[in-house]
Write a protein that holds these residues in place. Structure first.
Motif, PDB file in Angstrom:
ATOM      1  N   GLU A 164      10.738  46.361   7.533  1.00  0.00           N
ATOM      2  CA  GLU A 164      10.765  44.895   7.560  1.00  0.00           C
ATOM      3  C   GLU A 164      12.160  44.349   7.260  1.00  0.00           C
ATOM      4  OE1 GLU A 164       6.220  43.987   5.884  1.00  0.00           O
ATOM      5  OE2 GLU A 164       7.982  43.631   4.628  1.00  0.00           O
ATOM      6  N   LYS A 165      12.973  45.124   6.553  1.00  0.00           N
ATOM      7  CA  LYS A 165      14.245  44.615   6.051  1.00  0.00           C
ATOM      8  C   LYS A 165      15.440  44.984   6.913  1.00  0.00           C
ATOM      9  CE  LYS A 165      12.408  44.610   1.371  1.00  0.00           C
ATOM     10  NZ  LYS A 165      12.073  43.176   1.484  1.00  0.00           N
ATOM     11  N   ILE A 166      15.212  45.678   8.022  1.00  0.00           N
ATOM     12  CA  ILE A 166      16.319  46.010   8.914  1.00  0.00           C
ATOM     13  C   ILE A 166      16.266  45.108  10.143  1.00  0.00           C
ATOM     14  CG2 ILE A 166      16.462  48.394   8.109  1.00  0.00           C
ATOM     15  CD1 ILE A 166      14.939  49.270  10.585  1.00  0.00           C
ATOM     16  N   PRO A 167      17.381  44.906  10.834  1.00  0.00           N
ATOM     17  CA  PRO A 167      17.378  44.076  12.051  1.00  0.00           C
ATOM     18  C   PRO A 167      16.413  44.633  13.098  1.00  0.00           C
ATOM     19  CG  PRO A 167      19.620  44.496  11.309  1.00  0.00           C
ATOM     20  CD  PRO A 167      18.735  45.377  10.477  1.00  0.00           C
ATOM     21  N   GLY A 368       3.673  43.254  -3.184  1.00  0.00           N
ATOM     22  CA  GLY A 368       4.890  42.716  -3.764  1.00  0.00           C
ATOM     23  C   GLY A 368       5.707  43.781  -4.464  1.00  0.00           C
ATOM     24  N   ASP A 369       5.023  44.671  -5.210  1.00  0.00           N
ATOM     25  CA  ASP A 369       5.724  45.759  -5.897  1.00  0.00           C
ATOM     26  C   ASP A 369       6.480  46.635  -4.911  1.00  0.00           C
ATOM     27  OD1 ASP A 369       4.718  44.886  -8.307  1.00  0.00           O
ATOM     28  OD2 ASP A 369       3.135  46.399  -8.428  1.00  0.00           O
ATOM     29  N   MET A 370       5.821  46.978  -3.810  1.00  0.00           N
ATOM     30  CA  MET A 370       6.433  47.888  -2.841  1.00  0.00           C
ATOM     31  C   MET A 370       7.591  47.228  -2.104  1.00  0.00           C
ATOM     32  SD  MET A 370       6.422  50.971  -1.831  1.00  0.00           S
ATOM     33  CE  MET A 370       4.832  51.756  -2.194  1.00  0.00           C
ATOM     34  N   ARG A 371       7.460  45.955  -1.788  1.00  0.00           N
ATOM     35  CA  ARG A 371       8.557  45.272  -1.095  1.00  0.00           C
ATOM     36  C   ARG A 371       9.774  45.124  -2.011  1.00  0.00           C
ATOM     37  NH1 ARG A 371       4.199  41.751   1.892  1.00  0.00           N
ATOM     38  NH2 ARG A 371       4.483  42.477   4.039  1.00  0.00           N
ATOM     39  N   ARG A 372       9.546  44.889  -3.286  1.00  0.00           N
ATOM     40  CA  ARG A 372      10.674  44.819  -4.217  1.00  0.00           C
ATOM     41  C   ARG A 372      11.336  46.194  -4.371  1.00  0.00           C
ATOM     42  NH1 ARG A 372       7.219  41.085  -6.515  1.00  0.00           N
ATOM     43  NH2 ARG A 372       6.154  42.664  -7.758  1.00  0.00           N
ATOM     44  N   LEU A 373      10.510  47.253  -4.348  1.00  0.00           N
ATOM     45  CA  LEU A 373      11.062  48.611  -4.416  1.00  0.00           C
ATOM     46  C   LEU A 373      11.932  48.895  -3.195  1.00  0.00           C
ATOM     47  CD1 LEU A 373      11.302  51.472  -5.541  1.00  0.00           C
ATOM     48  CD2 LEU A 373       9.090  52.001  -4.479  1.00  0.00           C
ATOM     49  N   LEU A 375      13.487  46.765  -1.304  1.00  0.00           N
ATOM     50  CA  LEU A 375      14.701  45.962  -1.388  1.00  0.00           C
ATOM     51  C   LEU A 375      15.706  46.600  -2.342  1.00  0.00           C
ATOM     52  CD1 LEU A 375      16.228  43.357  -0.683  1.00  0.00           C
ATOM     53  CD2 LEU A 375      15.089  42.264  -2.625  1.00  0.00           C
ATOM     54  N   ALA A 376      15.211  47.091  -3.489  1.00  0.00           N
ATOM     55  CA  ALA A 376      16.098  47.727  -4.457  1.00  0.00           C
ATOM     56  C   ALA A 376      16.769  48.968  -3.864  1.00  0.00           C
ATOM     57  CB  ALA A 376      15.319  48.094  -5.718  1.00  0.00           C
ATOM     58  N   LEU A 377      15.994  49.788  -3.147  1.00  0.00           N
ATOM     59  CA  LEU A 377      16.562  50.983  -2.533  1.00  0.00           C
ATOM     60  C   LEU A 377      17.578  50.627  -1.454  1.00  0.00           C
ATOM     61  CD1 LEU A 377      13.390  53.254  -2.173  1.00  0.00           C
ATOM     62  CD2 LEU A 377      15.168  53.385  -3.921  1.00  0.00           C
ATOM     63  N   MET A 378      17.235  49.673  -0.621  1.00  0.00           N
ATOM     64  CA  MET A 378      18.126  49.296   0.473  1.00  0.00           C
ATOM     65  C   MET A 378      19.446  48.721  -0.047  1.00  0.00           C
ATOM     66  SD  MET A 378      16.605  50.004   3.418  1.00  0.00           S
ATOM     67  CE  MET A 378      17.255  48.908   4.673  1.00  0.00           C
ATOM     68  N   GLU A 379      19.376  48.014  -1.184  1.00  0.00           N
ATOM     69  CA  GLU A 379      20.572  47.383  -1.740  1.00  0.00           C
ATOM     70  C   GLU A 379      21.270  48.245  -2.776  1.00  0.00           C
ATOM     71  OE1 GLU A 379      19.474  43.518  -3.125  1.00  0.00           O
ATOM     72  OE2 GLU A 379      19.317  42.684  -1.089  1.00  0.00           O
ATOM     73  N   GLY A 380      20.718  49.448  -3.029  1.00  0.00           N
ATOM     74  CA  GLY A 380      21.359  50.358  -3.965  1.00  0.00           C
ATOM     75  C   GLY A 380      21.197  49.980  -5.416  1.00  0.00           C
ATOM     76  N   GLN A 381      20.147  49.218  -5.743  1.00  0.00           N
ATOM     77  CA  GLN A 381      19.907  48.830  -7.128  1.00  0.00           C
ATOM     78  C   GLN A 381      19.339  50.004  -7.916  1.00  0.00           C
ATOM     79  OE1 GLN A 381      17.349  45.392  -7.143  1.00  0.00           O
ATOM     80  NE2 GLN A 381      18.584  44.303  -5.625  1.00  0.00           N
ATOM     81  N   ALA A 382      19.680  50.085  -9.192  1.00  0.00           N
ATOM     82  CA  ALA A 382      19.195  51.184 -10.032  1.00  0.00           C
ATOM     83  C   ALA A 382      17.734  51.012 -10.400  1.00  0.00           C
ATOM     84  CB  ALA A 382      20.046  51.286 -11.298  1.00  0.00           C
ATOM     85  N   LYS A 383      17.278  49.753 -10.492  1.00  0.00           N
ATOM     86  CA  LYS A 383      15.924  49.486 -10.952  1.00  0.00           C
ATOM     87  C   LYS A 383      15.401  48.230 -10.283  1.00  0.00           C
ATOM     88  CE  LYS A 383      13.246  48.817 -15.226  1.00  0.00           C
ATOM     89  NZ  LYS A 383      13.298  48.714 -16.707  1.00  0.00           N
ATOM     90  N   VAL A 384      14.099  48.194 -10.059  1.00  0.00           N
ATOM     91  CA  VAL A 384      13.467  47.027  -9.459  1.00  0.00           C
ATOM     92  C   VAL A 384      13.363  45.925 -10.504  1.00  0.00           C
ATOM     93  CG1 VAL A 384      11.347  46.127  -8.422  1.00  0.00           C
ATOM     94  CG2 VAL A 384      12.174  48.408  -7.812  1.00  0.00           C
ATOM     95  N   GLY A 385      13.700  44.715 -10.108  1.00  0.00           N
ATOM     96  CA  GLY A 385      13.584  43.581 -11.020  1.00  0.00           C
ATOM     97  C   GLY A 385      12.127  43.210 -11.249  1.00  0.00           C
ATOM     98  N   GLU A 386      11.879  42.434 -12.258  1.00  0.00           N
ATOM     99  CA  GLU A 386      10.511  42.020 -12.579  1.00  0.00           C
ATOM    100  C   GLU A 386       9.973  41.091 -11.502  1.00  0.00           C
ATOM    101  OE1 GLU A 386      10.136  40.328 -16.393  1.00  0.00           O
ATOM    102  OE2 GLU A 386      10.755  42.129 -17.475  1.00  0.00           O
ATOM    103  N   ALA A 387       8.651  41.145 -11.313  1.00  0.00           N
ATOM    104  CA  ALA A 387       8.001  40.266 -10.346  1.00  0.00           C
ATOM    105  C   ALA A 387       8.080  38.825 -10.828  1.00  0.00           C
ATOM    106  CB  ALA A 387       6.545  40.669 -10.163  1.00  0.00           C
ATOM    107  N   PRO A 388       8.242  37.856  -9.924  1.00  0.00           N
ATOM    108  CA  PRO A 388       8.273  36.457 -10.328  1.00  0.00           C
ATOM    109  C   PRO A 388       6.947  36.071 -10.990  1.00  0.00           C
ATOM    110  CG  PRO A 388       9.007  36.718  -8.046  1.00  0.00           C
ATOM    111  CD  PRO A 388       8.436  38.026  -8.479  1.00  0.00           C
TER     112      PRO A 388
END
Length: 397
Positions: A164-167, A368-373, A375-388
């Motif tokens: 979903e997050k790629i062109p 929501g958990d999986m989409r945030r995961l 996004l974190a992987l695609m952007e190189g984040q170390a950890k997933v942020g908390e859900a809104p």
């Protein structure tokens, strides 16, 4: 200007005449080989052959397939194409599995032959480059110590979320070599005819044409390679050949998610962890799975596996149920990346329906958990942020 030298393996000279008229700037040489050895001798006599066309028909298909395979065993970088009197799906697929890069229909595709020939030669060079380490596609792996259906379920949802997050012009691939065999294709309701075992065997022939022709594709656009659903026991394949396949595919896909489990050979696990941009060790709060995860990680560490890019993913998380995620992270000596929570009934319903949670229960926290995961992987984040937090939860926080 040097003309492209191309061989045509055919019984009917009409094939040669048709190709010569369709691509006048190419030198076509007709060959009627007696067997594989004779084919190789005749090609050698022609000098530098840049491409080979094979005339195929239902009655000569086994013999032609044998010649294609023999040629690619000896000259894996030479692109092949097939020519038939009509487009028959079974015939086309058999040729692609044997290594053909394209299939042309006699007296129908003459306008495309010259362009396609140039494209095939270019693809062949690109495939050779993609087969070298350092392909551009991101590679994420998801593993669990003990085989269970949740591995493929999570990997399928992660791959869908990454897709979903790629062109729209780019592609994503899910490779499921975890057990139970074929679970990913079952959960995505895909009737697979070309498995990951076929792809490993075709590693020297893998290119975009093979992907488009043979790889399974979900309705979302996600490509899928899985073990055969009817596989008994654990299929055995060469870890080195599997790595070569991933190197080629990383040149063809923007994102690849690979699912495997602790029953895979340790050298294969180590290879995947080394090759991945990011790896997720998945467990839940149960004592059995957490202990098995600890034992697997200990074995990998003793074998000097690269775990510096591996983090913990806690599946099916429930508060006050058992080991808390941070305690699990300390036990396994891995950084906590994310937790996944879900309604158990919705999860089973999605599995049995062959539809993702994104369709069956789009408001479930798992989505929501999986989409945030992802996004974190695609952007190189170390950890997933908390859900809104919802408006109601904010009132009581």
């Amino acid at each position: 200007m040097t003309r492209t030298q191309t061989a045509v393996v055919a019984d009917d000279p009409v094939i040669l005449n048709w190709l010569q008229n369709a691509a006048p700037g190419v030198d076509f040489g007709l060959i009627r080989p007696l067997d594989g050895d004779d084919l190789m001798e005749r090609l050698q006599q022609m000098g530098k052959v840049e491409m080979v066309f094979f005339e195929v028909a239902p009655q000569n298909l086994p013999a032609r397939i044998a010649l294609m395979e023999r040629l690619l065993d000896r000259l894996p970088d030479v692109p092949l194409a097939a020519v038939g009197a009509e487009h028959q799906p079974d015939l086309v697929l058999a040729c692609m599995r044997a290594g053909a890069r394209d299939f042309f229909v006699l007296k129908r595709d003459e306008a495309n032959v010259a362009t396609a020939l140039g494209r095939l030669l270019k693809r062949s060079a690109q495939a050779r480059d993609a087969g070298r380490p350092g392909g551009k596609g991101k590679l994420f792996t998801l593993l669990a110590a003990h085989p269970h259906e949740g591995i493929a379920f999570a990997a399928a949802h992660l791959a869908l979320a990454c897709h979903e997050k790629i062109p729209s012009t780019e592609r994503a691939l899910l490779v499921d070599i975890a057990t139970p065999a074929g679970a990913a294709t079952i959960f995505l309701n895909i009737a697979q005819s070309y498995s990951v075992l076929d792809a490993v065997n075709d590693v020297f022939r893998a290119d975009q044409t093979l992907v488009d022709t043979a790889f399974s594709k979900h309705s979302s656009g996600l490509y899928v390679l899985s073990l055969p659903e009817d596989a008994i026991g654990r299929p055995n394949f060469n870890p080195d050949e599997f790595l070569k396949l991933l190197q080629v595919l990383r040149g063809l896909f923007s994102v690849i998610v690979v699912a495997f489990d602790g029953m895979a050979p340790l050298p294969l696990q180590k290879t995947l962890l080394t090759a991945a941009d990011r790896s997720l060790m998945m467990t839940d709060q149960s004592i059995v799975k957490s202990r098995h995860s600890k034992y697997l990680l200990r074995a990998l560490r003793l074998d000097d596996a690269a775990l510096d890019r591996t983090g913990l993913l806690v599946d099916n998380y429930h508060k006050r149920l058992g080991l808390e995620p941070q305690n699990l992270a300390e036990l396994l000596d891995l950084p906590l990346v994310a937790t996944l929570s879900t309604d158990g009934a919705a999860r089973i319903q999605a599995m049995n329906a062959g539809e993702p949670m994104y369709v069956v229960a789009p408001k479930d926290t798992y989505c929501g958990d999986m989409r945030r995961l992802a996004l974190a992987l695609m952007e190189g984040q170390a950890k997933v942020g908390e859900a809104p937090k919802s408006a109601l939860s904010k009132l009581f926080s």
